[in-house]
Design a protein around this motif. Sequence first.
Motif, PDB file in Angstrom:
ATOM      1  N   GLU A 455      47.683   5.534 -47.653  1.00  0.00           N
ATOM      2  CA  GLU A 455      49.086   5.268 -47.936  1.00  0.00           C
ATOM      3  C   GLU A 455      50.244   6.179 -47.191  1.00  0.00           C
ATOM      4  O   GLU A 455      51.102   5.777 -46.778  1.00  0.00           O
ATOM      5  N   SER A 456      49.765   7.372 -47.161  1.00  0.00           N
ATOM      6  CA  SER A 456      50.645   8.512 -46.478  1.00  0.00           C
ATOM      7  C   SER A 456      50.841   8.211 -45.018  1.00  0.00           C
ATOM      8  O   SER A 456      51.761   7.955 -44.476  1.00  0.00           O
ATOM      9  N   LEU A 457      49.726   7.923 -44.256  1.00  0.00           N
ATOM     10  CA  LEU A 457      49.585   7.635 -42.894  1.00  0.00           C
ATOM     11  C   LEU A 457      50.004   6.201 -42.719  1.00  0.00           C
ATOM     12  O   LEU A 457      50.823   6.268 -41.765  1.00  0.00           O
ATOM     13  N   LYS A 458      50.145   5.369 -43.521  1.00  0.00           N
ATOM     14  CA  LYS A 458      50.709   3.924 -43.563  1.00  0.00           C
ATOM     15  C   LYS A 458      52.297   4.255 -43.161  1.00  0.00           C
ATOM     16  O   LYS A 458      52.897   3.456 -42.592  1.00  0.00           O
ATOM     17  N   MET A 459      52.853   5.070 -44.394  1.00  0.00           N
ATOM     18  CA  MET A 459      54.224   5.100 -44.157  1.00  0.00           C
ATOM     19  C   MET A 459      54.788   5.626 -42.832  1.00  0.00           C
ATOM     20  O   MET A 459      55.596   5.298 -42.111  1.00  0.00           O
ATOM     21  N   LEU A 486      57.649  13.492 -33.396  1.00  0.00           N
ATOM     22  CA  LEU A 486      58.098  14.305 -34.852  1.00  0.00           C
ATOM     23  C   LEU A 486      56.923  14.357 -35.667  1.00  0.00           C
ATOM     24  O   LEU A 486      56.659  15.156 -36.464  1.00  0.00           O
ATOM     25  N   TYR A 487      56.172  13.121 -35.593  1.00  0.00           N
ATOM     26  CA  TYR A 487      55.047  12.926 -36.584  1.00  0.00           C
ATOM     27  C   TYR A 487      53.656  13.632 -36.025  1.00  0.00           C
ATOM     28  O   TYR A 487      52.537  13.658 -36.785  1.00  0.00           O
ATOM     29  N   LYS A 488      53.690  14.431 -34.812  1.00  0.00           N
ATOM     30  CA  LYS A 488      52.515  14.938 -34.440  1.00  0.00           C
ATOM     31  C   LYS A 488      52.006  15.885 -35.406  1.00  0.00           C
ATOM     32  O   LYS A 488      50.653  15.869 -35.739  1.00  0.00           O
ATOM     33  N   PRO A 489      52.545  16.935 -35.886  1.00  0.00           N
ATOM     34  CA  PRO A 489      51.947  17.709 -37.131  1.00  0.00           C
ATOM     35  C   PRO A 489      51.412  17.089 -38.118  1.00  0.00           C
ATOM     36  O   PRO A 489      50.275  17.395 -38.630  1.00  0.00           O
ATOM     37  N   LEU A 490      52.054  16.055 -38.517  1.00  0.00           N
ATOM     38  CA  LEU A 490      51.702  15.662 -39.779  1.00  0.00           C
ATOM     39  C   LEU A 490      50.309  14.592 -39.355  1.00  0.00           C
ATOM     40  O   LEU A 490      49.474  14.494 -40.304  1.00  0.00           O
ATOM     41  N   ARG A 491      50.327  13.888 -38.384  1.00  0.00           N
ATOM     42  CA  ARG A 491      49.062  13.253 -38.140  1.00  0.00           C
ATOM     43  C   ARG A 491      47.891  14.058 -37.694  1.00  0.00           C
ATOM     44  O   ARG A 491      46.715  13.766 -38.006  1.00  0.00           O
ATOM     45  N   ALA A 492      48.295  15.265 -37.232  1.00  0.00           N
ATOM     46  CA  ALA A 492      47.104  16.350 -36.888  1.00  0.00           C
ATOM     47  C   ALA A 492      46.548  16.739 -38.348  1.00  0.00           C
ATOM     48  O   ALA A 492      45.381  16.707 -38.631  1.00  0.00           O
ATOM     49  N   GLU A 493      47.491  16.893 -39.432  1.00  0.00           N
ATOM     50  CA  GLU A 493      47.135  17.248 -40.630  1.00  0.00           C
ATOM     51  C   GLU A 493      46.204  16.109 -41.111  1.00  0.00           C
ATOM     52  O   GLU A 493      45.396  16.375 -42.108  1.00  0.00           O
ATOM     53  N   GLY A 494      46.750  15.013 -41.432  1.00  0.00           N
ATOM     54  CA  GLY A 494      46.041  13.678 -41.794  1.00  0.00           C
ATOM     55  C   GLY A 494      44.761  13.674 -41.145  1.00  0.00           C
ATOM     56  O   GLY A 494      43.674  13.200 -41.939  1.00  0.00           O
ATOM     57  N   ASN A 499      38.704  14.267 -41.646  1.00  0.00           N
ATOM     58  CA  ASN A 499      37.604  14.828 -41.298  1.00  0.00           C
ATOM     59  C   ASN A 499      36.695  15.530 -42.403  1.00  0.00           C
ATOM     60  O   ASN A 499      35.512  15.442 -42.650  1.00  0.00           O
ATOM     61  N   VAL A 500      37.428  16.032 -43.376  1.00  0.00           N
ATOM     62  CA  VAL A 500      37.103  16.945 -44.580  1.00  0.00           C
ATOM     63  C   VAL A 500      36.297  15.775 -45.487  1.00  0.00           C
ATOM     64  O   VAL A 500      35.415  16.119 -46.013  1.00  0.00           O
TER      65      VAL A 500
END
Length: 876
Positions: A455-459, A486-494, A499-500
């Motif tokens: 849901e977070s990534l879909k937003m 702008l979303y590169k850091p958030l996508r990397a975190e997602g 992976n986790v």
Amino acid sequence: MATFISVPLKKTSEVDLLKPLSKFITSAYPAGEEQAEYLRAVDELNKLRKSALGRPLDKHESSLEILLRYYDQLCAVEPKFPFPELCLTFTWKDAFDKGSLFGGSVKLALASVGYEKTCVLFNIGALASQIASEQNLDNDEGLKASAKFYQMASGAFAHIKDTVLSSLNHEPTMDISPETVGTLSQIMLSQAQEVFVLKATADKMKDAIIAKLANQAADFYGDAFKQCQLKENLPKYFYFQEVLPVLAAKHCMMQANAELHQSAVANQKKRFGEEIARLQHATELVKTVASRYDEYVNIKDLSDKISRALTAAKKDNDFIYHDRVPEVKDLEHIGKAALVKSTAIQVPLSQKFTDLFEKMVPMQVQQSLSIASSRKADLVNRLVGKLREATNLCNGVLASLNLPAALEDLSGDSVPQSILEKSRAVVQQGGLHSIEQLIKDLPELLQRNREILDESLKMLDDEETTDNELRAKFSQRWNRTPSGDLYKPLRAEGSNFRNVLDKAVQADQVVRERYNTHCEMIALLCKPESELCAAIPSANPANTLQGSEVVNVLKAQLQQLDEVKRNREVLEEEIKAVTFDMTTKFLTALAQDGAINEEALSTTELDTRYGAHTQRVKQNLCAQDDLLAQVQTSHQEFATLKQSNAEANNREEVLKKLASAHDSYVEISSNLKEGTKFYNDLTEILLRFQNKCSDIVFARKTERDELLKELQQSIAREPSAPSFNVPAYQSNTSSPAAGGPTPAPRTVFPLQPQAKAQPPARPPPPNFTSQAASSSTINSQTPASQAPPPASSNPPPVAPPTGPSQAQGPPYPTYQGYPGFCQMPVAYNPYVYGYNMPFMAYQGQGQAGYPGAPPAQQPYPYPQQPPQQQPFYPQQ
């Protein structure tokens, strides 16, 4: 002479600092006095921004002090918060863009605290220039204050010029572009030098000094004027269109002032010809200013002073000295003396500044502390992992040898005591049911975490898709940071969270397979003692081995192994209990070197804190290895002495499986509990990640709506039809007054051509005397309030007074009559094309106008085209 230039302030939109900064503090710091103090500081920072930027500022030092405090606080708080992750968007308008008739203006919104600092510093320079311009230059205090503030403004603009591109990582608006602020810095420096010229004049310093100061001021103004001319984008600003003539005038005036005082120096040296030449040059300069820039500066006082000096010098030279007057090009150059320089921007700018977040460490230190904490956790986990692996290895070896159960089962028909203890331990921990419940809960926890992450990534995906569609639609007009960047850091975190979760799924599968392998024997351990005894095969008695030396040796060795394992548990607790704080060392390193070598500092500290524990772990593992080797040797002797048969082998095999099942139960139960805790902790982290995504998407949506509104307004203001050429007979008859405003172009929609009746042939003009014209004029019924036309003009026909007035078009020049229109009475005018025109008086050649004549600049009387509808653009 003192006409000074000031810079307008930039305007900004309201930004809520309270919510995102408070959310970060509550998530990063535990509840307590420290967190409460930081939350109060955030509230003060939010109020400080509103006070500095949310209201009009007076041209006073107290208002400048508020701006300085806010800028200092921004510099102090920038390294202490992860602003790129908070996605705070700051919106500022171009200071010089006046917008259109509908109030639009150029804006730029960036999620960058560096952008906020740049714009605040621009306002500091602008307000300093306004305060300097308001000073009273008739007293010494006012002169000193004015020079100080102009140099401060110059320093602020110069600092922006050097740092704006690196601070924004985006194309800036024109007002804060390097070329614009560089020019403003030069203008402010020029004005500061001029103030020193005024001060030197008021202090009655030597003419040679004043001449050098004025010549330097002229040089500064000349440089500023050249910068305004050479920069391609600056002249488009109406602000610089007003500034250019002032700079040119000041350049000439300062040069004339320098020549005036240098002429006095020549007089003192009895160079009377040079004196006259310099005064003549100064006269030419002030005449140039008076003829071109008189409306911008007051040149009269300087002109009169130069004129009087030149008259006196010529008189003395003509009657007394008769010195030759040289050419201006042959005169020596006047020296230069610069007493001003741009004030360097060094934080803190305010002497009353107090950091609201003084106790909060910078983000660089926070990141170093986080990495150091990870290093510590890795070291602890590695040491504890070695101890636990050694314990599992020991248990596995003993289970494979059926120890200590083989020593306890010498009777061959009862359940060994160690197996009974293991059975009771399994039952106390919940038995098979507890493990099955934990295994059942894992998929639900996993699915919950996956749904939150999806849901977070879909937003982010939905907002980025909308942004890309609008960018493709509006092209270069959609001038905001792309959502993908702008979303590169958030996508990397997602991606990291994804992976986790994948690794967790693999670990769950391993645990489940291990459970399936041992579940049968674990279920057997959960049964009562009678059923457990019945399930274990019996064997022939082996009482003869109960008192043997081999059994005693094995028991002693097993006791030593138990002691090693107990020491291992104590050592594990000691390792976990070690605590230390690296904050002070990191802060010291940052203050001394400007950077933190986290790896070197953390490694040194970890070696100091855990060196002894590491050594003890090695000793413990070595002791266990030696004891296990001895146990295996003793067990071989024990197995040789023990009578062996099929029943004994079956019994020993079952006892081994039971011992191994207990160890597996403990490990599986521990793994499942860790997995459950992992998923629950990950849920909280993912919820914070989801809130972060929601916040930035909401901020981007707000920014998108505002930008769409501005684009709609700008599109609505654009002309829908191309411009057209005005007919020559209209453009040549009259023109706007010199210096007056140029009419704004308007969109004209052509009407369908209408058939026009051809006028009848013009008859020859009848004989008409001046008396008749006079009589007809007196008897006409035209209003007496209208102004008479010039003697040589032909009056245009007047529209009929009846009927509603039509919308007027652009203010084109009025129609002055048909070419070749001869003088004849308007009583018979075949060119009125059928209109009922009121009788208009005839005016003879060279005759004065009469009251009934219409004004020469009367609007074009023919039917106007109906007003057109403004094109409508649908809302986005």
